[in-house]
Scaffold this motif. Structure first.
Motif, PDB file in Angstrom:
ATOM      1  N   ILE A   1       0.855  -1.195   0.000  1.00 48.94           N
ATOM      2  CA  ILE A   1       0.000   0.000   0.000  1.00 48.94           C
ATOM      3  C   ILE A   1       0.881   1.231   0.000  1.00 48.94           C
ATOM      4  N   ASP A   2       0.919   1.916  -1.127  1.00 44.70           N
ATOM      5  CA  ASP A   2       1.691   3.148  -1.269  1.00 44.70           C
ATOM      6  C   ASP A   2       0.726   4.330  -1.250  1.00 44.70           C
ATOM      7  N   VAL A   3       1.222   5.533  -1.452  1.00 42.02           N
ATOM      8  CA  VAL A   3       0.327   6.690  -1.494  1.00 42.02           C
ATOM      9  C   VAL A   3      -0.637   6.536  -2.668  1.00 42.02           C
ATOM     10  N   GLY A   4      -1.869   6.943  -2.452  1.00 42.28           N
ATOM     11  CA  GLY A   4      -2.883   6.830  -3.491  1.00 42.28           C
ATOM     12  C   GLY A   4      -4.254   6.642  -2.887  1.00 42.28           C
ATOM     13  N   SER A   5      -5.245   6.472  -3.739  1.00 41.50           N
ATOM     14  CA  SER A   5      -6.613   6.225  -3.294  1.00 41.50           C
ATOM     15  C   SER A   5      -6.946   4.761  -3.535  1.00 41.50           C
ATOM     16  N   TYR A   6      -7.604   4.158  -2.542  1.00 43.22           N
ATOM     17  CA  TYR A   6      -7.884   2.732  -2.580  1.00 43.22           C
ATOM     18  C   TYR A   6      -9.323   2.471  -2.153  1.00 43.22           C
ATOM     19  N   LYS A   7      -9.744   1.277  -2.398  1.00 44.09           N
ATOM     20  CA  LYS A   7     -11.004   0.766  -1.886  1.00 44.09           C
ATOM     21  C   LYS A   7     -10.701  -0.452  -1.032  1.00 44.09           C
ATOM     22  N   PHE A   8     -10.881  -0.279   0.283  1.00 43.59           N
ATOM     23  CA  PHE A   8     -10.662  -1.380   1.215  1.00 43.59           C
ATOM     24  C   PHE A   8     -11.975  -2.125   1.399  1.00 43.59           C
ATOM     25  N   VAL A   9     -11.888  -3.435   1.395  1.00 51.15           N
ATOM     26  CA  VAL A   9     -13.070  -4.279   1.534  1.00 51.15           C
ATOM     27  C   VAL A   9     -12.991  -5.009   2.875  1.00 51.15           C
ATOM     28  N   PHE A  10     -14.018  -4.809   3.717  1.00 53.47           N
ATOM     29  CA  PHE A  10     -14.062  -5.412   5.047  1.00 53.47           C
ATOM     30  C   PHE A  10     -15.177  -6.450   5.115  1.00 53.47           C
ATOM     31  N   LYS A  11     -14.969  -7.412   5.965  1.00 52.56           N
ATOM     32  CA  LYS A  11     -15.974  -8.439   6.215  1.00 52.56           C
ATOM     33  C   LYS A  11     -16.120  -8.634   7.710  1.00 52.56           C
ATOM     34  N   ILE A  12     -17.353  -8.749   8.169  1.00 50.49           N
ATOM     35  CA  ILE A  12     -17.641  -8.926   9.595  1.00 50.49           C
ATOM     36  C   ILE A  12     -18.007 -10.384   9.841  1.00 50.49           C
ATOM     37  N   VAL A  13     -17.360 -10.984  10.814  1.00 48.54           N
ATOM     38  CA  VAL A  13     -17.611 -12.386  11.171  1.00 48.54           C
ATOM     39  C   VAL A  13     -18.039 -12.436  12.634  1.00 48.54           C
ATOM     40  N   PHE A  14     -19.249 -12.972  12.908  1.00 46.69           N
ATOM     41  CA  PHE A  14     -19.751 -13.079  14.282  1.00 46.69           C
ATOM     42  C   PHE A  14     -19.085 -14.260  14.985  1.00 46.69           C
ATOM     43  N   HIS A  15     -18.811 -14.055  16.259  1.00 46.57           N
ATOM     44  CA  HIS A  15     -18.280 -15.163  17.054  1.00 46.57           C
ATOM     45  C   HIS A  15     -19.348 -16.216  17.302  1.00 46.57           C
ATOM     46  N   ASP A  16     -20.579 -15.775  17.500  1.00 48.83           N
ATOM     47  CA  ASP A  16     -21.705 -16.681  17.707  1.00 48.83           C
ATOM     48  C   ASP A  16     -22.525 -16.733  16.422  1.00 48.83           C
ATOM     49  N   PRO A  17     -22.586 -17.864  15.755  1.00 54.30           N
ATOM     50  CA  PRO A  17     -23.338 -17.951  14.488  1.00 54.30           C
ATOM     51  C   PRO A  17     -24.809 -17.575  14.626  1.00 54.30           C
ATOM     52  N   GLU A  18     -25.371 -17.702  15.841  1.00 54.36           N
ATOM     53  CA  GLU A  18     -26.782 -17.364  16.037  1.00 54.36           C
ATOM     54  C   GLU A  18     -27.052 -15.878  15.834  1.00 54.36           C
ATOM     55  N   HIS A  19     -26.018 -15.077  15.975  1.00 53.17           N
ATOM     56  CA  HIS A  19     -26.193 -13.634  15.801  1.00 53.17           C
ATOM     57  C   HIS A  19     -26.502 -13.253  14.351  1.00 53.17           C
ATOM     58  N   LYS A  20     -26.204 -14.155  13.411  1.00 51.89           N
ATOM     59  CA  LYS A  20     -26.544 -13.879  12.015  1.00 51.89           C
ATOM     60  C   LYS A  20     -28.048 -13.765  11.819  1.00 51.89           C
ATOM     61  N   LYS A  21     -28.814 -14.435  12.697  1.00 48.98           N
ATOM     62  CA  LYS A  21     -30.270 -14.395  12.592  1.00 48.98           C
ATOM     63  C   LYS A  21     -30.854 -13.100  13.163  1.00 48.98           C
ATOM     64  N   VAL A  22     -30.053 -12.419  13.984  1.00 51.51           N
ATOM     65  CA  VAL A  22     -30.543 -11.215  14.670  1.00 51.51           C
ATOM     66  C   VAL A  22     -30.026  -9.944  14.003  1.00 51.51           C
ATOM     67  N   TYR A  23     -28.763  -9.973  13.570  1.00 50.49           N
ATOM     68  CA  TYR A  23     -28.121  -8.776  13.034  1.00 50.49           C
ATOM     69  C   TYR A  23     -27.855  -8.941  11.538  1.00 50.49           C
ATOM     70  N   VAL A  24     -27.748  -7.821  10.855  1.00 49.95           N
ATOM     71  CA  VAL A  24     -27.413  -7.818   9.436  1.00 49.95           C
ATOM     72  C   VAL A  24     -26.275  -6.830   9.216  1.00 49.95           C
ATOM     73  N   THR A  25     -25.261  -7.273   8.477  1.00 49.63           N
ATOM     74  CA  THR A  25     -24.092  -6.430   8.222  1.00 49.63           C
ATOM     75  C   THR A  25     -23.812  -6.258   6.737  1.00 49.63           C
ATOM     76  N   GLY A  26     -24.487  -7.028   5.908  1.00 55.30           N
ATOM     77  CA  GLY A  26     -24.131  -7.043   4.499  1.00 55.30           C
ATOM     78  C   GLY A  26     -23.000  -8.025   4.279  1.00 55.30           C
ATOM     79  N   SER A  27     -22.865  -8.516   3.072  1.00 56.22           N
ATOM     80  CA  SER A  27     -21.822  -9.514   2.812  1.00 56.22           C
ATOM     81  C   SER A  27     -20.432  -8.926   3.017  1.00 56.22           C
ATOM     82  N   GLN A  28     -20.163  -7.777   2.400  1.00 54.47           N
ATOM     83  CA  GLN A  28     -18.888  -7.087   2.543  1.00 54.47           C
ATOM     84  C   GLN A  28     -19.136  -5.580   2.495  1.00 54.47           C
ATOM     85  N   THR A  29     -18.230  -4.838   3.110  1.00 52.57           N
ATOM     86  CA  THR A  29     -18.353  -3.377   3.138  1.00 52.57           C
ATOM     87  C   THR A  29     -17.146  -2.766   2.445  1.00 52.57           C
ATOM     88  N   GLU A  30     -17.405  -1.971   1.429  1.00 54.62           N
ATOM     89  CA  GLU A  30     -16.341  -1.315   0.670  1.00 54.62           C
ATOM     90  C   GLU A  30     -16.208   0.132   1.136  1.00 54.62           C
TER      91      GLU A  30
END
Length: 692
Positions: free
Chosen positions: A386-415
């Motif tokens: 990563i040098d100087v410049g403009s970028y698009k970082f892609v993040f992913k959220i992973v729940f520790h408890d899989p049951e939380h996927k039924k309660v919360y929504v984060t989207g597949s990935q966040t750019e």
């Protein structure tokens, strides 16, 4: 011009960062400050109970403890509204809404009377709003008074009456006489129907619930989308009638949707990504400047935060600009829309792409370290790729408890758009004067673009000027700034700007003066040289004066173009004005002082003669009044005459004509008055003597 170029560089940085993408931030302290400014009461009270409820509800959601003291005034207004038999269902509805937060004491007999009136209003309702206020009022009484027996005997019939306003596309009408349908009315209808379900004494026909769920799915088929992923509802303006904007329309749908989901079992078949898109819409608004819009935003986010369908989580960054010079770390927050803490989870950086290309990711997947003290996920150092410049970082959220996927929504990935800044090296900078024919170097000087330069060059129209330098990024790669401009300014302020081209690391500009003589308007003389280099990610952008070149250009031909007129500085009108010189007329020759004094003596002689004549004739006071009032007027009359004589003296010695006339006007009115009185007295006395 220099000022404008510097301003352009700053504007370029700002626009580049703002237009790169949208980053949504949860509710913050800026919203709390805005709430106290927007919801201001007049001596503790608002214009209506509706505004009172909106203010109290907003303070409650934002957790503002030091809210304005409106509770006492609100309770008085609530008690008056509930106690009046003429209160409309709408007034009762907002009175009960405000009371759900103010928690005022309401007479139980008044509550029972309200139940009867609202039930009667439901039986006679003919529009969607009639049902909305009446049913909503009953629900509020049920929630606030556990002893009250509040239910709808014919809940299914009322449900069908409200359902009659629905349309095939999921939108609703406000009444059967109004053919126009809207998503705003759909939100009100859903909220009304959820109240009917909660007031039903027995379970409703499930086919009605299924049909309504199908209507909700159709309504969401018409949802609109922004490029940043925000979703919203909007009603088109029809026949010039009242139009609800996207904010109020979307807010109405969200309130109705979450209320209906809370009283029904089963899924509504609304994807979590759509709930997240609605949350992005409300957060993307920022801080509204209108109290109604502010309430709609905050109340809708509160509904999404506690809804049964999916609770949206928002990934945000405290800063999207990272400096390689300062060795900034990458920091990420994950919160609910109102800023509450998220459940245990891990944030992964799964990709980083240059904004200019869609090649493979520049990094491998990395897991950010969570700091429990600050609630921030941190990547201490950026990868070497990563040098100087403009970028698009892609993040992913992973729940520790899989049951939380039924309660919360984060989207597949966040750019997220990221700007990485740093110090760019400027090397091998030199300016050279070349012979046009042979290309041999006549004059060559090195430049230190990081410091000060004061080179002096000379050239003629048969020669060339070459400027060259190299840009190297902090990691040793070739760097291409957004702009590299060379400006030549003639001593007559005529300017010429040239773009410096590049080939890899090398930037070079060659000016052939023989081909530029017309562009330079054949103006010989001194040209100041100025270099401008700027980029949004370049921490050492520069606007540097290099020196000057003395150009010897040929004489202009007869039809050569003339230099354009230079623009007038608009601020010059406020500068010092030119000095005005004026020669006054020489004073006329005056007579000698002795002659003037002699003339003054001649003018005084008549006055002296008058005084001597009075002394020789003697003063006759036989006709002077003896009575007090006429004597007073006589004395004042003579004093007034003396004042006029004194005024003449002052006119010659001190006063001007206008001052004298103004004083003489007052004295004239005074003399006319007292003179008329004394002369009238003398005339009356003379008439009496003749009659006797």
């Amino acid at each position: 011009m220099a000022r404008s170029l510097v301003g352009f560089l700053v504007l370029l940085l700002f626009v580049s960062i703002c237009e790169a993408g949208s980053l949504f931030q949860p509710i913050s302290d800026s919203h709390r400050s805005a709430a106290l400014e927007l919801f201001t009461s007049d001596h503790g009270s608002f214009k209506s109970l509706e505004e009172t409820y909106e203010a109290l509800r907003t303070f409650q959601i934002l957790g503002i403890e030091k809210k304005p003291d409106v509770t006492a005034a609100a309770c008085r207004s609530i008690s008056e509204t509930i106690g009046l038999s003429s209160s409309t269902p709408k007034n009762l509805f907002y009175a009960l809404k405000a009371n759900s937060i103010a928690e005022c004491k309401i007479n139980e007999k008044a509550s029972l009377g309200i139940i009867t009136r609202l039930n009667a209003a439901i039986n006679g309702a003919s529009s969607l709003l009639d049902f909305y206020y009446s049913v909503g009022g009953l629900v509020l009484i049920k929630d606030q008074n556990s002893k009250a027996d509040v239910h709808l005997a014919d809940a299914e019939g009322v449900f069908r009456s409200v359902k009659a306003f629905s349309q095939s596309d999921g939108r609703w009408r406000f009444s059967s006489n109004n053919p126009e349908s809207s998503a705003f009315a759909a939100g009100i209808a859903l909220e009304t129907l959820s109240g009917i379900v909660s007031l039903a004494s027995s379970e409703l026909d499930q086919s009605l619930i299924s049909t309504l769920k199908n209507d909700i799915s159709k309504l969401f088929d018409s949802i609109e989308k922004y490029d940043d992923g925000a979703l919203y509802f909007d009603d088109k303006l029809v026949d010039g009638r009242e139009h609800q904007g996207p904010l109020s329309t979307t807010s109405s749908v969200v309130r109705g949707l979450t209320a209906f989901a809370a009283v029904t079992a089963g899924s509504l078949n609304i994807p979590g990504d759509k709930i997240l898109g609605l949350a992005k819409f409300f957060l993307g608004i920022g801080v509204p400047g209108d109290a109604k819009d502010f309430f709609n935003q905050i109340d809708s986010l509160a509904c999404l935060e506690s809804n049964r369908l999916s609770i949206p989580l928002i990934l945000s960054l405290p800063s999207t600009v990272l400096s390689l010079t300062k060795k900034d770390s990458l920091q990420v927050r994950v919160n609910t829309v109102l800023g509450s803490n998220a459940p245990p989870l891990t944030v992964k950086l799964v990709g980083a792409f240059s904004s200019d290309s869609k090649d493979a990711s520049l990094i491998e997947s990395q897991e950010l370290k969570f700091d429990a003290g600050t609630g921030i996920h941190i990547l201490n150092s950026l990868p070497k790729s990563i040098d100087v410049g403009s970028y698009k970082f892609v993040f992913k959220i992973v729940f520790h408890d899989p049951e939380h996927k039924k309660v919360y929504v984060t989207g597949s990935q966040t750019e997220v758009p990221i700007f990485v800044t740093g110090l760019v090296k400027i090397e091998n900078a030199e300016i050279t004067v070349l012979d046009s024919d042979l290309g041999s170097i006549e004059t060559q000087k090195k430049l230190d673009l990081a410091g000060q330069n004061a080179v002096s060059l000379s050239a003629n129209h048969l020669q060339k000027l070459r400027l060259s330098f190299q840009f190297t990024s902090p990691h040793g790669h070739a760097f291409k700034p957004h702009q590299a401009l060379l400006k030549l300014r003639h001593e007559s302020n005529v300017e010429h700007i040239f773009v410096v081209g590049n080939s890899g690391k090398q930037y070079e500009l060659v000016l052939n003066f023989l081909g530029l003589v017309e562009k330079f308007f054949y103006l010989s003389g001194r040209y100041d040289i100025e270099l401008t280099v700027g980029d949004a990610v370049m921490e050492n952008s520069l606007l540097r004066a290099i020196g000057y070149v003395e150009l010897d250009l040929p004489e202009p031909p007869e039809k050569a173009p003339r230099p354009p007129p230079q623009p007038i500085d608009p601020y010059s009108r406020y500068g010092p004005k030119a000095e005005i010189t004026h020669i006054f007329r020489a004073p006329e020759k005056r007579p000698p002082k002795e002659l003037s004094l002699a003339f003054l003596g001649v003018t005084i002689l008549p006055l002296l003669g008058f005084l001597i004549g009075l002394l020789r004739l003697g003063v006759n006071l036989k006709n002077f009044p003896t009575k007090a009032l006429p004597a007073t007027f006589a004395i004042l009359f003579h004093v007034g005459i003396g004042a006029v004589l004194l005024l003449y003296v002052l006119f010659w010695l001190k006063l001007d004509l206008f001052q004298t006339l103004k004083l003489l006007g007052f004295l004239g009115v005074f003399l006319v008055f007292v003179g008329h009185r004394i002369l009238s007295h003398l005339a009356a006395t003379s008439a009496k003597l003749k009659s006797t």
